[in-house]
Design an enzyme around this catalytic site. Structure first.
Site, PDB file in Angstrom:
ATOM      1  N   ARG A  10       0.835  -1.221   0.000  1.00 25.99           N
ATOM      2  CA  ARG A  10       0.000   0.000   0.000  1.00 25.99           C
ATOM      3  C   ARG A  10       0.866   1.266   0.000  1.00 25.99           C
ATOM      4  NH1 ARG A  10      -2.179  -3.630  -1.099  1.00 25.99           N
ATOM      5  NH2 ARG A  10      -3.964  -4.676  -0.178  1.00 25.99           N
TER       6      ARG A  10
ATOM      7  N   SER B  92     -10.072   0.196   3.944  1.00 24.39           N
ATOM      8  CA  SER B  92      -9.271  -0.143   5.124  1.00 24.39           C
ATOM      9  C   SER B  92      -8.698   1.117   5.756  1.00 24.39           C
ATOM     10  CB  SER B  92      -8.128  -1.078   4.742  1.00 24.39           C
ATOM     11  OG  SER B  92      -8.659  -2.307   4.329  1.00 24.39           O
TER      12      SER B  92
ATOM     13  N   GLU C  70      -3.745   3.474   6.613  1.00 18.31           N
ATOM     14  CA  GLU C  70      -3.706   3.208   5.167  1.00 18.31           C
ATOM     15  C   GLU C  70      -4.391   4.370   4.439  1.00 18.31           C
ATOM     16  OE1 GLU C  70      -4.743  -0.720   3.641  1.00 18.31           O
ATOM     17  OE2 GLU C  70      -5.665   0.201   1.891  1.00 18.31           O
TER      18      GLU C  70
HETATM   19  C1  LIG Z   1     -15.484  -0.087  -0.037  1.00 17.39           C
HETATM   20  C2  LIG Z   1     -14.006   0.061  -0.304  1.00 17.39           C
HETATM   21  C3  LIG Z   1     -13.223  -1.069  -0.491  1.00 17.39           C
HETATM   22  C4  LIG Z   1     -11.849  -0.959  -0.719  1.00 17.39           C
HETATM   23  N1  LIG Z   1     -11.116  -2.098  -0.899  1.00 17.39           N
HETATM   24  C5  LIG Z   1      -9.783  -1.999  -1.143  1.00 17.39           C
HETATM   25  C6  LIG Z   1      -8.992  -3.178  -1.377  1.00 17.39           C
HETATM   26  O1  LIG Z   1      -9.483  -4.301  -1.389  1.00 17.39           O
HETATM   27  N2  LIG Z   1      -7.668  -3.016  -1.596  1.00 17.39           N
HETATM   28  C7  LIG Z   1      -7.067  -1.781  -1.616  1.00 17.39           C
HETATM   29  O2  LIG Z   1      -5.854  -1.706  -1.831  1.00 17.39           O
HETATM   30  N3  LIG Z   1      -7.796  -0.661  -1.405  1.00 17.39           N
HETATM   31  C8  LIG Z   1      -9.125  -0.733  -1.174  1.00 17.39           C
HETATM   32  N4  LIG Z   1      -9.864   0.405  -0.964  1.00 17.39           N
HETATM   33  C9  LIG Z   1      -9.172   1.698  -0.918  1.00 17.39           C
HETATM   34  C10 LIG Z   1      -9.109   2.467  -2.250  1.00 17.39           C
HETATM   35  O3  LIG Z   1     -10.159   2.133  -3.095  1.00 17.39           O
HETATM   36  C11 LIG Z   1      -7.788   2.264  -2.983  1.00 17.39           C
HETATM   37  O4  LIG Z   1      -6.712   2.686  -2.189  1.00 17.39           O
HETATM   38  C12 LIG Z   1      -7.741   3.020  -4.313  1.00 17.39           C
HETATM   39  O5  LIG Z   1      -6.553   2.675  -4.956  1.00 17.39           O
HETATM   40  C13 LIG Z   1      -7.794   4.548  -4.156  1.00 17.39           C
HETATM   41  O6  LIG Z   1      -8.012   5.086  -5.436  1.00 17.39           O
HETATM   42  P1  LIG Z   1      -8.662   6.514  -5.636  1.00 17.39           P
HETATM   43  O7  LIG Z   1      -8.602   6.839  -7.080  1.00 17.39           O
HETATM   44  O8  LIG Z   1      -9.996   6.574  -5.016  1.00 17.39           O
HETATM   45  O9  LIG Z   1      -7.625   7.417  -4.855  1.00 17.39           O
HETATM   46  P2  LIG Z   1      -7.881   8.585  -3.750  1.00 17.39           P
HETATM   47  O10 LIG Z   1      -8.603   7.999  -2.593  1.00 17.39           O
HETATM   48  O11 LIG Z   1      -8.493   9.750  -4.440  1.00 17.39           O
HETATM   49  O12 LIG Z   1      -6.410   8.917  -3.353  1.00 17.39           O
HETATM   50  C14 LIG Z   1      -5.631   7.990  -2.629  1.00 17.39           C
HETATM   51  C15 LIG Z   1      -4.173   8.441  -2.694  1.00 17.39           C
HETATM   52  O13 LIG Z   1      -3.739   8.360  -4.050  1.00 17.39           O
HETATM   53  C16 LIG Z   1      -3.195   9.618  -4.454  1.00 17.39           C
HETATM   54  N5  LIG Z   1      -3.455   9.809  -5.879  1.00 17.39           N
HETATM   55  C17 LIG Z   1      -4.632   9.705  -6.537  1.00 17.39           C
HETATM   56  N6  LIG Z   1      -4.451   9.957  -7.845  1.00 17.39           N
HETATM   57  C18 LIG Z   1      -3.133  10.246  -8.003  1.00 17.39           C
HETATM   58  C19 LIG Z   1      -2.319  10.604  -9.115  1.00 17.39           C
HETATM   59  N7  LIG Z   1      -2.819  10.715 -10.351  1.00 17.39           N
HETATM   60  N8  LIG Z   1      -0.998  10.831  -8.904  1.00 17.39           N
HETATM   61  C20 LIG Z   1      -0.454  10.728  -7.665  1.00 17.39           C
HETATM   62  N9  LIG Z   1      -1.175  10.386  -6.579  1.00 17.39           N
HETATM   63  C21 LIG Z   1      -2.494  10.150  -6.750  1.00 17.39           C
HETATM   64  C22 LIG Z   1      -3.920  10.648  -3.597  1.00 17.39           C
HETATM   65  O14 LIG Z   1      -3.195  11.851  -3.542  1.00 17.39           O
HETATM   66  C23 LIG Z   1      -3.977   9.903  -2.269  1.00 17.39           C
HETATM   67  O15 LIG Z   1      -2.749  10.006  -1.605  1.00 17.39           O
HETATM   68  C24 LIG Z   1     -11.247   0.322  -0.760  1.00 17.39           C
HETATM   69  C25 LIG Z   1     -12.039   1.469  -0.597  1.00 17.39           C
HETATM   70  C26 LIG Z   1     -13.407   1.350  -0.378  1.00 17.39           C
HETATM   71  C27 LIG Z   1     -14.236   2.592  -0.204  1.00 17.39           C
END
Ligand SMILES: Cc1cc2nc3c(=O)[nH]c(=O)nc-3n(C[C@H](O)[C@H](O)[C@H](O)COP(=O)(O)OP(=O)(O)OC[C@H]3O[C@@H](n4cnc5c(N)ncnc54)[C@H](O)[C@@H]3O)c2cc1C
Length: 276
Positions: A154, A203, A272
């Site tokens: 992560r 998480s 996380e």
């Molecule tokens: C119901 C649910 C279930 C989930 N299950 C999992 C799972 O099984 N496994 C898992 O790993 N995660 C899980 N997650 C967490 C999440 O979905 C992941 O971490 C996902 O990768 C975040 O993507 P996002 O686009 O929403 O990023 P955001 O939440 O918008 O951002 C997360 C981080 O990424 C950075 N970021 C986003 N875009 C960029 C970019 N273009 N360049 C640089 N940095 C960037 C942001 O600045 C921030 O630090 C879950 C979340 C939810 C709500």
């Protein structure tokens, strides 16, 4: 350049914290300009919690929607959503991120930055290269071997070293029926473990060498534990759920959980979710 002030509920899946100004660049020139201002990159907001700090502005990467095939490689823009990728997989017949099916709103940028993973697989394993813009406005690329060295559980160099623009993934061709079956399979497995659709950021803490964070929280009696309108899920203790709560309550809940797990197991839980 366009910007909008949006409520937390429109920016993140958990919907805590204050409204924020979100910038929406429409081309690379605008994007570079905004990255140089040090704005915080925003994906789908599915692993993000906003503080009560309206001054910290966010940068949307929504316009980066490239999806280009080249043999067994697929170049994807940072703004492509997981849902769009799974649809593409089901239409064209290839394996890629089926193991993440069911995560709401996640984008390529966020999946890379968080090195998202599930069922013993991680995004890192599928990456060939990542192109990003540094905070000096320069375009740089991480190669496969650099990715292997710099990504962890992560964790990735992003957004600390820059904003991801696009990435090349290695895909595995597969019959459409098999792809669809696998997506359904992972979706079903996920629904067995996770709470039904609620306001959550996934998480809360990273798993630890002493055991899964959810298990440690559960053993400390924190399943379903709440501070005001923010609680740990009854189904999966590591999922924080917002039921009309505030960022302050989230902070307090995290503090209590961190202390309780430390005093019981001597383990320091690490967040996380990103808090900004
Ligand atoms: C119901 C649910 C279930 C989930 N299950 C999992 C799972 O099984 N496994 C898992 O790993 N995660 C899980 N997650 C967490 C999440 O979905 C992941 O971490 C996902 O990768 C975040 O993507 P996002 O686009 O929403 O990023 P955001 O939440 O918008 O951002 C997360 C981080 O990424 C950075 N970021 C986003 N875009 C960029 C970019 N273009 N360049 C640089 N940095 C960037 C942001 O600045 C921030 O630090 C879950 C979340 C939810 C709500």
């Amino acid at each position: 350049m366009q910007a909008e002030i949006l409520p937390a509920a429109a920016v993140t899946t958990i919907g805590l914290g204050s409204s924020r100004k979100v910038w929406f660049p429409e081309n690379l020139t605008e994007l570079k300009e905004l990255v140089k201002r040090g704005l915080y990159p925003l994906g789908g907001g599915s692993n993000l919690v906003l503080k009560d700090e309206p001054d910290r502005e966010l940068l949307s990467l929504k316009f980066l929607k490239k999806a280009e095939f080249n043999g067994n490689h697929l170049k994807l823009g940072a703004g492509v959503t997981l849902r769009e990728i799974l649809t593409l997989q089901s239409q064209k017949g290839f394996l890629l991120l089926e193991f993440l099916a069911g995560i709401p709103r996640a984008t390529v940028g966020g999946l890379i930055a968080q090195n998202a993973g599930a069922f013993k697989k991680e995004v890192k394993e599928l990456l060939e290269s990542v192109t990003f813009i540094t905070y000096n406005g320069e375009v740089a690329t991480l190669t496969k071997s650099e990715i292997e060295k710099s990504f962890g559980y992560r964790e990735s160099p992003f957004p600390k070293t820059g904003v991801v623009v696009e990435a090349v993934f290695r895909i595995t061709p597969s019959p459409v029926n098999k792809v669809k079956r696998l997506i359904r399979h992972y979706l079903k497995k996920r629904l067995e473990k996770q709470p039904p659709p609620v306001k959550t950021a996934g998480s809360t803490f990273k798993n630890t060498p002493a055991g899964a964070a959810g298990l440690l929280l559960d053993r400390c009696g924190l399943k379903g534990f709440r501070v005001g309108g923010v609680k740990f899920s009854e189904k999966h203790a590591n999922f924080t759920i917002n039921e009309g709560g505030s960022f302050k309550e989230f902070e307090e809940l995290i503090e209590i959980a961190t202390q309780r797990v430390y005093s019981t197991y001597g383990v320091k839980l690490e967040l996380e979710v990103k808090v900004v």
